[in-house]
Design a protein around this motif. Structure first.
Motif, PDB file in Angstrom:
ATOM      1  N   UNK B  93       0.829  -1.207   0.000  1.00 32.83           N
ATOM      2  CA  UNK B  93       0.000   0.000   0.000  1.00 32.83           C
ATOM      3  C   UNK B  93       0.868   1.264   0.000  1.00 32.83           C
ATOM      4  N   UNK B  94       2.177   1.067  -0.021  1.00 30.32           N
ATOM      5  CA  UNK B  94       3.071   2.235  -0.106  1.00 30.32           C
ATOM      6  C   UNK B  94       3.222   2.997   1.196  1.00 30.32           C
ATOM      7  N   UNK B  95       3.049   2.320   2.348  1.00 27.06           N
ATOM      8  CA  UNK B  95       3.137   3.037   3.634  1.00 27.06           C
ATOM      9  C   UNK B  95       4.578   3.311   4.056  1.00 27.06           C
ATOM     10  N   UNK B  96       5.538   2.572   3.484  1.00 28.78           N
ATOM     11  CA  UNK B  96       6.973   2.743   3.729  1.00 28.78           C
ATOM     12  C   UNK B  96       7.410   2.306   5.130  1.00 28.78           C
ATOM     13  N   UNK B  97       6.541   1.591   5.855  1.00 28.48           N
ATOM     14  CA  UNK B  97       6.931   1.104   7.179  1.00 28.48           C
ATOM     15  C   UNK B  97       8.169   0.214   7.084  1.00 28.48           C
ATOM     16  N   UNK B  98       8.271  -0.545   6.007  1.00 27.75           N
ATOM     17  CA  UNK B  98       9.412  -1.458   5.843  1.00 27.75           C
ATOM     18  C   UNK B  98      10.709  -0.680   5.675  1.00 27.75           C
ATOM     19  N   UNK B  99      10.640   0.445   4.952  1.00 29.55           N
ATOM     20  CA  UNK B  99      11.846   1.255   4.728  1.00 29.55           C
ATOM     21  C   UNK B  99      12.351   1.779   6.064  1.00 29.55           C
ATOM     22  N   UNK B 100      11.383   2.239   6.878  1.00 26.78           N
ATOM     23  CA  UNK B 100      11.770   2.798   8.179  1.00 26.78           C
ATOM     24  C   UNK B 100      12.293   1.715   9.105  1.00 26.78           C
ATOM     25  N   UNK B 101      11.742   0.518   8.997  1.00 26.22           N
ATOM     26  CA  UNK B 101      12.124  -0.557   9.926  1.00 26.22           C
ATOM     27  C   UNK B 101      13.496  -1.138   9.597  1.00 26.22           C
ATOM     28  N   UNK B 102      13.839  -1.183   8.334  1.00 20.75           N
ATOM     29  CA  UNK B 102      15.100  -1.808   7.925  1.00 20.75           C
ATOM     30  C   UNK B 102      16.281  -0.956   8.391  1.00 20.75           C
ATOM     31  N   UNK B 103      17.223  -1.550   9.142  1.00 17.22           N
ATOM     32  CA  UNK B 103      18.360  -0.761   9.648  1.00 17.22           C
ATOM     33  C   UNK B 103      19.204  -0.171   8.518  1.00 17.22           C
ATOM     34  N   UNK B 104      19.145  -0.761   7.313  1.00 13.15           N
ATOM     35  CA  UNK B 104      19.966  -0.273   6.203  1.00 13.15           C
ATOM     36  C   UNK B 104      19.122   0.437   5.134  1.00 13.15           C
ATOM     37  N   UNK B 105      17.826   0.630   5.425  1.00 14.47           N
ATOM     38  CA  UNK B 105      16.889   1.296   4.487  1.00 14.47           C
ATOM     39  C   UNK B 105      16.943   0.629   3.106  1.00 14.47           C
ATOM     40  N   UNK B 106      16.998  -0.690   3.108  1.00 16.22           N
ATOM     41  CA  UNK B 106      17.177  -1.397   1.842  1.00 16.22           C
ATOM     42  C   UNK B 106      15.936  -1.378   0.930  1.00 16.22           C
ATOM     43  N   UNK B 107      14.727  -1.530   1.445  1.00 14.98           N
ATOM     44  CA  UNK B 107      13.574  -1.370   0.540  1.00 14.98           C
ATOM     45  C   UNK B 107      13.570   0.037  -0.069  1.00 14.98           C
ATOM     46  N   UNK B 108      13.269   0.136  -1.344  1.00 19.30           N
ATOM     47  CA  UNK B 108      13.359   1.416  -2.065  1.00 19.30           C
ATOM     48  C   UNK B 108      11.975   1.857  -2.542  1.00 19.30           C
ATOM     49  N   UNK B 109      11.841   3.149  -2.735  1.00 18.26           N
ATOM     50  CA  UNK B 109      10.559   3.704  -3.206  1.00 18.26           C
ATOM     51  C   UNK B 109      10.591   3.826  -4.715  1.00 18.26           C
ATOM     52  N   UNK B 110       9.584   3.243  -5.367  1.00 15.21           N
ATOM     53  CA  UNK B 110       9.458   3.370  -6.820  1.00 15.21           C
ATOM     54  C   UNK B 110       8.388   4.412  -7.119  1.00 15.21           C
ATOM     55  N   UNK B 111       8.798   5.623  -7.530  1.00 11.06           N
ATOM     56  CA  UNK B 111       7.815   6.693  -7.716  1.00 11.06           C
ATOM     57  C   UNK B 111       6.885   6.427  -8.900  1.00 11.06           C
ATOM     58  N   UNK B 112       7.247   5.503  -9.791  1.00 13.02           N
ATOM     59  CA  UNK B 112       6.374   5.228 -10.934  1.00 13.02           C
ATOM     60  C   UNK B 112       5.216   4.309 -10.563  1.00 13.02           C
TER      61      UNK B 112
END
Lengths: 699, 173
Positions: B93-112
């Protein structure tokens, strides 16, 4: 449907063999050919970014005719017939007044070069030039002056070398995947690599020994190396006695150039110079004094390039395993003939035989007319000497940014009556054109076959992987369409790429189906080496390695002119330029992925010099020469000689339609002065003296 | 990294970034997002000698994956057969919780796609018997992919044989 296609990349001039996987007319992946072991299945970043060019909406999407002033970015989209008819009509009028000699064809050497040369011969113009001469004309001349072959006729046996000496040949950033792997393998087996450069590149960091040299003084280093090699009898005496002419003259010439003398000029300690000569000699003949790839640095370029080849001759490393080898072609592999060439047909006699650049004639008598002297293009247009140039056929080439002195280039290009440009995207020269005849990318087109000479000569094929995404065409089609409109279509006896392949292969007994599996056909299973005692075929008049060159002396150019010390004022710098792994010349800066990796160039400046100028890392600085100026960010470092500043080539684009690279960084051509090696034919792109100052920002 | 491992041979890496570009090209990732990343130190002088070093950092596919645990929509899942952690795009759903949780910010946001995207170690390629795209593309073979046991076996064989070869040459047995 899924297809696996073996073809040739063309994101740079190396043209690696690649495997392209296509699904439903979309490129899914590009990897190195599994059939060429030194590729290791790999690909460079440019090759990986090829689909980003293919799918780029900023590509030229169809033929166009200019409607606004040159460079305004105002065009009308037209059909192919209209664009081609317009070109032919304009040319006819210009030729009536100025003759067909007023048309110059300029290109980066590519697989249709045989056809573009045919076109010029058919319309009766002696003027065909390639980018090669701008990149390395002096190396070509230097090679021919000593061994009789061009630089393209020799290569190096990286895989088996035991010591390679590189003079700024930044092989791990200006990359050819096969060569990189062969060299890495050799290093893994204990080979040495000495890297000489005023700047620490990635190659320097991979070397076994790095020598920071004062910019522009490599020739002094080499004369001192020769001095020691001769004085201490470190050369291969048997080889020199058998093959080398002019050794006595060389011995006398280098006598005054002692390591102590060279230390003062180059900044490299005499002891290091002596050690290098001894270490190289210890593993001779498996040693390579690499003669370089780009060879366009200083006005004495031809002598510098000659000095490297002479060092190989002294080591006995020419035609030696782990050294330099002479490339073998189809005849050496037992075939009676090579490719049939379109440019070998009989053409009507030309009214004008004088070339506009005087190449192979009075002005540049010993430069190779197969490539011409491209650097003097702008000068020739402006001076109209020996006659007016009015038309430029510009194919995948960018003299605006490739030749030194941007302002002079711009003035010359604006003076032309007609520029016909064929390109993938909006480069500098293309943006100034009158007509654009856009070429398809290498993934969308088939090309004439490529003969690759080497230890194991082979023929490679580029074949289209996907249909053209936009209204673009292959070069061989465009040339024939032009020729027909000029009334010389009969010299292009083909209707399809298959017809061209058949024509090329006619004398070889090889069928096009033979390319299906691997994308290439080997002409020899074994590496072809000539017997070092008696069978090396040097192409000089004497059949030997001519240190005293009959080619040069015959035109009153001395083989060994005294070394001229290089001087520079204390408050100035020598501007050096170079490459990175992410870009090809001026062509890829707008590619989305490559632009993301390397969006602009910065100015490398020595930390001590920067401090005295009040420049800190990341400050904006102005760089200025007699030719022009520009502003960019400073990279303050101890990794560059105090006398040099460095920037990457290819940035500072002014083309509004290429939005990502527009006005990013500074074009080196903007700063480089128009200085040439008038004997060898290269421009001196690293000779310009510049001043640097901090740009004061108001707070 | 699930049952796998990607190693970097810094000696062979020429910092060309082909691994990063190939990953983007193959997975159609827009500018701004980088899944597999090569981190390069240098060139720089160390005791007067120019040196450099590099390490490739794709997703670690952690056994206790912060991203997976943070996702409230079960869009991040683990493959049973080899432990790879991947995103089910349709559930994100694009909430980005995973990005914040990952210590290395490995999940990335795809703006497309307006969804999160992350390295799945090219699961599809692995299933076809291929290496991940980054590893296959590396022009110098600096990246190596495999099961940890096999990589260890290979490295020790190479080292051991080299040692024995030297000993034999020196007259030692």
């Amino acid at each position: 449907m899924r297809k696996i296609i073996h073809t040739l990349c063309f994101m740079c001039s190396v043209r690696c063999p690649i495997e392209v996987i296509v699904e439903d007319d979309k490129v899914v992946s590009i990897e190195g050919s599994p059939y060429v072991p030194a590729m290791k299945g790999g690909i460079c970043p440019k090759g990986a970014a090829a689909t980003a060019t293919l799918n780029d909406s900023e590509r030229i999407q169809g033929p166009m005719i200019r409607t606004g002033p040159r460079g305004s970015g105002q065009w009308k989209q037209v059909g192919w017939d209209e664009a081609l008819d317009y070109t032919a009509e304009r040319c006819k009028k210009i030729f009536e007044e100025y003759g067909s000699r007023s048309a110059v064809w300029a290109e980066r050497t590519n697989l249709i070069t045989d056809l573009s040369k045919t076109f010029q011969k058919a319309i009766g113009s002696p003027n065909h030039i390639t980018h090669d001469a701008i990149c390395k004309g002096s190396l070509n001349t230097a090679c021919r002056s000593i061994v009789g072959y061009t630089d393209g006729g020799i290569s190096t046996d990286w895989a088996n070398t035991r010591h390679v000496i590189l003079y700024g040949r930044n092989i791990f950033e200006s990359i050819d995947v096969k060569a990189v792997n062969n060299l890495l393998d050799a290093l893994g087996k204990g080979a040495k690599m000495t890297y000489i450069d005023p700047r620490v590149s990635i190659t320097a960091a991979k070397s076994t020994q790095y020598l920071m040299i004062r910019p522009g003084t490599d020739l002094a280093l080499n004369y001192a190396l020769m001095n020691i090699i001769i004085k201490e009898n470190l050369y291969d005496a048997d080889y020199v006695n058998r093959w080398v002419k002019g050794f006595r003259e060389l011995s006398l010439f280098v006598k005054p150039y002692t390591p102590e003398w060279a230390e003062e000029e180059t900044g490299i300690p005499a002891g290091d110079i002596i050690n290098l000569a001894r270490e190289a000699s210890a593993v001779k003949p498996s040693v390579i004094f690499h003669y370089g790839y780009r060879a366009s640095h200083h006005p004495t370029e031809i002598y510098f390039r000659r000095s490297m080849i002479i060092l190989n001759a002294l080591m006995g490393s020419i035609e030696a395993k782990g050294g330099v080898f002479i490339k073998k072609g189809p005849k050496d592999a037992g075939f009676s003939k090579g490719f049939r060439k379109f440019s070998d047909q009989e053409f009507p006699e030309m009214e004008e035989t004088r070339r506009f650049d005087g190449c192979g004639q009075e002005k540049y008598p010993i430069v190779d007319p197969a490539h011409g002297v491209g650097s003097i293009f702008s000068h020739a247009v402006l001076s109209e000497d020996p006659y007016p140039i009015k038309v430029l056929f510009n194919f995948r080439f960018d003299p605006l940014y490739s030749n030194p002195d941007y302002q002079q280039n711009l003035k010359a290009l604006k003076k032309l009556e007609l520029i016909v440009s064929s390109d993938i995207s909006f480069g500098g020269t293309t943006s100034l054109a009158d007509v654009i005849l856009p070429e398809s990318t290498f993934l969308e087109r088939s090309d004439p076959l490529r003969m690759v000479q080497g230890l194991k000569p082979a023929i490679f094929r580029r074949i289209s992987c996907v249909p053209p995404r936009y209204d673009t065409k292959p070069g061989w089609w465009i040339v024939k369409q032009l020729a027909e409109r000029f009334g010389v279509g009969k010299f292009f006896p083909y209707n399809s790429i298959e017809d061209i392949w058949e024509y090329q292969l006619a004398d070889l007994g090889i069928k096009i189906e033979d390319f299906e599996k691997k994308g290439f056909v080997s002409l020899s299973d074994e590496a072809i080496w000539w017997d070092r005692k008696d069978k090396i075929k040097f192409k000089t008049p004497s059949g030997k390695i001519e240190l005293v060159s009959s080619l040069m002396e015959g035109h009153n150019f001395p083989s060994f002119p005294p070394y001229q010390k290089l001087k520079i004022e204390d408050n100035k710098f020598r501007l050096m330029v170079g490459r990175c792994a992410m870009h090809t010349n001026v062509a890829t800066q707008n590619n989305p992925y490559l632009n993301e990796l390397m969006p602009e160039n910065v100015l490398w400046i020595n930390e001590k010099r920067a401090k005295s100028l009040g420049i800190e890392n990341d400050d904006r600085v102005e760089i200025e020469s007699k030719a022009g100026k520009g502003s960019l960010r400073a990279f303050v470092t101890d990794m560059i000689h105090p006398e040099a500043v460095f920037m990457l080539h290819g940035f500072g684009h002014q083309e509004i339609k290429s939005t990502r690279s527009y006005k990013k960084g500074v074009a080196d051509a903007m700063i480089q002065e128009y200085i040439l090696d008038t004997i060898g034919g290269s421009p001196a792109l690293d000779h310009t003296v510049v001043s640097v100052k901090k740009i004061q920002t108001e707070n | 990294m699930g049952d796998y491992c990607i190693t970097t041979d810094s000696k062979k890496c020429i910092a060309c970034h082909a691994c990063e570009v190939q990953c983007k090209a193959v997975h159609n990732i827009p500018v701004g997002a980088t899944l597999g990343k090569i981190v390069v130190l240098g060139p720089k002088f160390v005791n007067g000698v120019p040196k450099m070093s590099s390490v490739f950092l794709p997703c670690f596919h952690c056994e206790e994956a912060w991203c997976l645990n943070a996702c409230r929509k079960n869009a991040i899942q683990r493959r049973d057969k080899d432990g790879l952690v991947y995103i089910k795009e349709e559930s994100c759903v694009g909430c980005k919780a995973c990005i914040k949780a990952c210590p290395w910010r490995i999940p990335q946001w795809n703006p497309e796609t307006r969804k999160v995207v992350k390295c799945d170690m090219c699961m599809e390629r692995i299933d076809q018997g291929k290496e991940p795209a980054c590893v296959a593309a590396c022009p110098t073979g600096a990246l190596e992919f495999g099961e940890p046991g096999k990589l260890s076996d290979k490295a020790r064989e190479e080292y051991g044989l080299n040692l024995l070869e030297k000993n034999l040459a020196a007259g030692l047995e």
